[in-house]
Design a protein around this motif. Structure first.
Motif, PDB file in Angstrom:
ATOM      1  N   THR A  25       0.342  -1.276   0.051  1.00  0.00           N
ATOM      2  CA  THR A  25       0.182  -0.154   0.135  1.00  0.00           C
ATOM      3  C   THR A  25       1.227   0.948   0.190  1.00  0.00           C
ATOM      4  O   THR A  25       0.174   2.403   0.021  1.00  0.00           O
ATOM      5  CB  THR A  25      -0.560  -0.377   0.674  1.00  0.00           C
ATOM      6  OG1 THR A  25       0.066  -0.417   2.353  1.00  0.00           O
ATOM      7  CG2 THR A  25      -2.241  -1.362   1.126  1.00  0.00           C
ATOM      8  N   LEU A  26       1.907   1.088   0.056  1.00  0.00           N
ATOM      9  CA  LEU A  26       2.240   2.281  -0.229  1.00  0.00           C
ATOM     10  C   LEU A  26       3.420   2.793  -1.217  1.00  0.00           C
ATOM     11  O   LEU A  26       3.594   2.155  -2.426  1.00  0.00           O
ATOM     12  CB  LEU A  26       4.297   2.032   0.916  1.00  0.00           C
ATOM     13  CG  LEU A  26       4.166   1.265   1.886  1.00  0.00           C
ATOM     14  CD1 LEU A  26       5.939   0.510   2.323  1.00  0.00           C
ATOM     15  CD2 LEU A  26       4.086   2.516   2.616  1.00  0.00           C
ATOM     16  N   PRO A  27       2.896   4.117  -1.422  1.00  0.00           N
ATOM     17  CA  PRO A  27       3.464   4.654  -3.476  1.00  0.00           C
ATOM     18  C   PRO A  27       5.216   4.722  -3.144  1.00  0.00           C
ATOM     19  O   PRO A  27       5.877   3.417  -2.127  1.00  0.00           O
ATOM     20  CB  PRO A  27       3.684   5.892  -2.475  1.00  0.00           C
ATOM     21  CG  PRO A  27       3.475   5.579  -1.124  1.00  0.00           C
ATOM     22  CD  PRO A  27       3.946   5.343   0.042  1.00  0.00           C
ATOM     23  N   ALA A  28       4.933   3.908  -4.382  1.00  0.00           N
ATOM     24  CA  ALA A  28       6.288   3.646  -5.265  1.00  0.00           C
ATOM     25  C   ALA A  28       7.781   4.553  -4.664  1.00  0.00           C
ATOM     26  O   ALA A  28       7.620   5.444  -4.780  1.00  0.00           O
ATOM     27  CB  ALA A  28       6.193   3.864  -6.342  1.00  0.00           C
ATOM     28  N   PRO A  29       8.466   3.814  -4.938  1.00  0.00           N
ATOM     29  CA  PRO A  29       9.883   4.597  -4.684  1.00  0.00           C
ATOM     30  C   PRO A  29      10.589   6.017  -5.620  1.00  0.00           C
ATOM     31  O   PRO A  29       9.505   5.543  -6.509  1.00  0.00           O
ATOM     32  CB  PRO A  29      11.143   3.272  -4.642  1.00  0.00           C
ATOM     33  CG  PRO A  29      10.568   2.347  -5.317  1.00  0.00           C
ATOM     34  CD  PRO A  29       8.986   2.674  -5.027  1.00  0.00           C
ATOM     35  N   MET A  30      11.193   6.448  -4.868  1.00  0.00           N
ATOM     36  CA  MET A  30      11.564   7.481  -6.121  1.00  0.00           C
ATOM     37  C   MET A  30      12.751   7.422  -6.034  1.00  0.00           C
ATOM     38  O   MET A  30      13.591   8.374  -5.730  1.00  0.00           O
ATOM     39  CB  MET A  30      11.465   8.738  -4.468  1.00  0.00           C
ATOM     40  CG  MET A  30      10.458   9.370  -4.148  1.00  0.00           C
ATOM     41  SD  MET A  30       8.635  10.123  -4.983  1.00  0.00           S
ATOM     42  CE  MET A  30       8.953  11.454  -5.545  1.00  0.00           C
ATOM     43  N   ASN A  31      12.686   6.426  -6.997  1.00  0.00           N
ATOM     44  CA  ASN A  31      14.156   6.562  -7.539  1.00  0.00           C
ATOM     45  C   ASN A  31      14.513   7.136  -9.292  1.00  0.00           C
ATOM     46  O   ASN A  31      13.374   6.999  -9.617  1.00  0.00           O
ATOM     47  CB  ASN A  31      14.570   4.551  -7.884  1.00  0.00           C
ATOM     48  CG  ASN A  31      14.974   3.899  -7.487  1.00  0.00           C
ATOM     49  OD1 ASN A  31      14.661   4.018  -5.528  1.00  0.00           O
ATOM     50  ND2 ASN A  31      13.716   2.449  -6.907  1.00  0.00           N
ATOM     51  N   LEU A  56      11.212   9.649 -15.470  1.00  0.00           N
ATOM     52  CA  LEU A  56      10.957   9.560 -14.539  1.00  0.00           C
ATOM     53  C   LEU A  56      10.990   9.644 -13.099  1.00  0.00           C
ATOM     54  O   LEU A  56      12.091   8.736 -12.672  1.00  0.00           O
ATOM     55  CB  LEU A  56      10.006   8.369 -14.858  1.00  0.00           C
ATOM     56  CG  LEU A  56       8.774   8.564 -15.987  1.00  0.00           C
ATOM     57  CD1 LEU A  56       8.916   7.496 -16.994  1.00  0.00           C
ATOM     58  CD2 LEU A  56       7.668   8.849 -15.265  1.00  0.00           C
ATOM     59  N   VAL A  57      10.797   9.074 -11.851  1.00  0.00           N
ATOM     60  CA  VAL A  57      10.613   9.306 -10.527  1.00  0.00           C
ATOM     61  C   VAL A  57       9.683   7.659 -10.422  1.00  0.00           C
ATOM     62  O   VAL A  57       8.746   7.919 -10.270  1.00  0.00           O
ATOM     63  CB  VAL A  57      10.193  10.149  -9.389  1.00  0.00           C
ATOM     64  CG1 VAL A  57      11.154   9.899  -8.175  1.00  0.00           C
ATOM     65  CG2 VAL A  57      10.903  11.402 -10.421  1.00  0.00           C
ATOM     66  N   GLY A  58      10.410   6.642  -9.722  1.00  0.00           N
ATOM     67  CA  GLY A  58       9.579   5.326  -9.134  1.00  0.00           C
ATOM     68  C   GLY A  58      10.354   4.308  -9.491  1.00  0.00           C
ATOM     69  O   GLY A  58      11.645   3.947  -8.934  1.00  0.00           O
ATOM     70  N   ASP A  59       9.125   3.126  -9.511  1.00  0.00           N
ATOM     71  CA  ASP A  59      10.084   1.612  -9.517  1.00  0.00           C
ATOM     72  C   ASP A  59      10.421   0.940 -10.611  1.00  0.00           C
ATOM     73  O   ASP A  59       9.940   1.259 -11.996  1.00  0.00           O
ATOM     74  CB  ASP A  59       8.846   0.931  -8.649  1.00  0.00           C
ATOM     75  CG  ASP A  59       9.390  -0.247  -8.998  1.00  0.00           C
ATOM     76  OD1 ASP A  59      10.334  -1.148  -7.529  1.00  0.00           O
ATOM     77  OD2 ASP A  59       9.986  -1.291 -10.160  1.00  0.00           O
ATOM     78  N   LEU A  61       8.561  -0.008 -15.977  1.00  0.00           N
ATOM     79  CA  LEU A  61       8.802  -1.424 -17.826  1.00  0.00           C
ATOM     80  C   LEU A  61       7.596  -2.107 -17.566  1.00  0.00           C
ATOM     81  O   LEU A  61       7.296  -2.012 -18.978  1.00  0.00           O
ATOM     82  CB  LEU A  61       9.907  -1.495 -17.609  1.00  0.00           C
ATOM     83  CG  LEU A  61      10.501  -2.390 -19.083  1.00  0.00           C
ATOM     84  CD1 LEU A  61      10.888  -1.319 -19.590  1.00  0.00           C
ATOM     85  CD2 LEU A  61      12.333  -3.627 -18.091  1.00  0.00           C
ATOM     86  N   SER A  62       7.438  -2.399 -16.800  1.00  0.00           N
ATOM     87  CA  SER A  62       5.828  -3.485 -16.849  1.00  0.00           C
ATOM     88  C   SER A  62       4.165  -3.010 -17.233  1.00  0.00           C
ATOM     89  O   SER A  62       3.564  -3.279 -18.210  1.00  0.00           O
ATOM     90  CB  SER A  62       5.777  -4.416 -15.508  1.00  0.00           C
ATOM     91  OG  SER A  62       4.572  -5.165 -15.485  1.00  0.00           O
ATOM     92  N   ALA A  63       4.365  -1.875 -17.093  1.00  0.00           N
ATOM     93  CA  ALA A  63       3.117  -0.827 -17.298  1.00  0.00           C
ATOM     94  C   ALA A  63       3.009  -0.871 -18.697  1.00  0.00           C
ATOM     95  O   ALA A  63       2.485  -1.118 -19.215  1.00  0.00           O
ATOM     96  CB  ALA A  63       3.244   0.190 -16.513  1.00  0.00           C
TER      97      ALA A  63
END
Ligand code: ADP
Length: 260
Positions: free
Chosen positions: A101-107, A142-145, A150-152
């Protein structure tokens, strides 16, 4: 027809008094019905390839087939096993996304790198049947996972490939607007989708055409996965489509998820 479900319970309370508890259980009942539907759907989706696989096994066992014929059956069995594997993999992906339920990381995820990976996979999957146009219109990232993004994106690209007939065109674009919001989009010249289906496409196992989706190797879970990944990145999935002309799927990211 707003169906409201109420639960009434009476508890003795003192000598002549009762405590009456009235609870609105509409949401609970809905969640329960959805869970039951989901289990029924999964069972059905699994049973079909198992039944087909068993049929092929029986045939190979009972008939004295030539080697070439046997090989054909083995290939068809492998296709059914692959279908089960994809289904289980997509179910696990979805379960993991739902549990988190956490937001995606900020990578920081390089948009160029994602586009290059997508292009490679798309060309391998299409095998020259489609005309691709990949456009990276912004140097922003982008900032995320990375794995999730890539999967989306690859779900959207593979849908475009699977539903667009041969010689169709597919445009894949990454752009950032003046307000700093990012958009990843996939536009195809495929069959399009009638408007009454659009709002339901991200439901698990919802398909416009069941047999077409299965024939192309679809599990019916792709867009549900895309929607989850988007929402973990505070992004929104927008779908536009004109039957007979094609469809466009876009994931719009807030400026907080876009960086230099
Ligand atoms: P599936 O595995 O069935 O493709 P998805 O969740 O990815 O499952 O998509 C749900 C449904 O949306 C598909 O079954 C198909 O009917 C429709 N759909 C998805 N992408 C496209 C597209 N690019 N063109 C036409 N229809 C599409």
């Amino acid at each position: 027809n707003s169906s409201l479900s109420l639960m009434l319970q009476a508890f003795p309370f003192g000598e002549k008094r009762h405590l009456l508890l009235i609870q609105d259980v509409t949401d609970l009942q809905k969640a329960d019905a959805m869970r039951r539907d989901f289990v029924a759907n999964v069972s059905h989706e699994m049973r079909t390839p198992i039944t087909v696989l068993m049929g092929f096994l029986e045939t190979v066992q009972s008939l004295n087939l030539e080697k070439a014929q046997q090989d054909q059956y083995f290939e068809m069995m492998m296709a059914q096993a692959k279908r089960m594997k994809s289904l289980v993999e997509d179910l696990l992906t979805l379960a993991n996304l739902e549990a988190n339920t956490l937001p995606a990381p900020m990578n920081v995820v390089q948009a160029q790198t994602l586009m290059a990976l997508l292009k490679n996979d798309a060309e391998a999957l299409s095998q020259g049947r489609h005309a691709f146009h990949f456009e990276t219109k912004s140097s922003m990232n982008l900032v995320g996972d990375e794995r999730e993004l890539l999967s989306a994106f690859s779900n959207l690209v593979s849908n475009a490939i699977r539903y667009t007939p041969d010689v169709g065109s597919i445009n894949v674009k990454w752009q950032v607007d003046a307000q700093g919001q990012g958009e990843f989009s996939v536009t195809d010249s495929g069959p399009g989708i009638a408007s009454e289906h659009l709002s339901r496409l991200t439901e698990r196992f919802y398909r416009v055409d069941r047999s077409r989706s299965r024939d192309t190797g679809g599990t019916g879970l792709g867009l549900a996965i895309v929607k989850h990944i988007a929402s973990r990145h505070q992004a929104q999935l927008h779908i536009e489509s004109t039957p007979g002309k094609g469809s466009s799927f876009a994931i719009r990211f807030p400026k907080e998820r876009v960086t230099e």
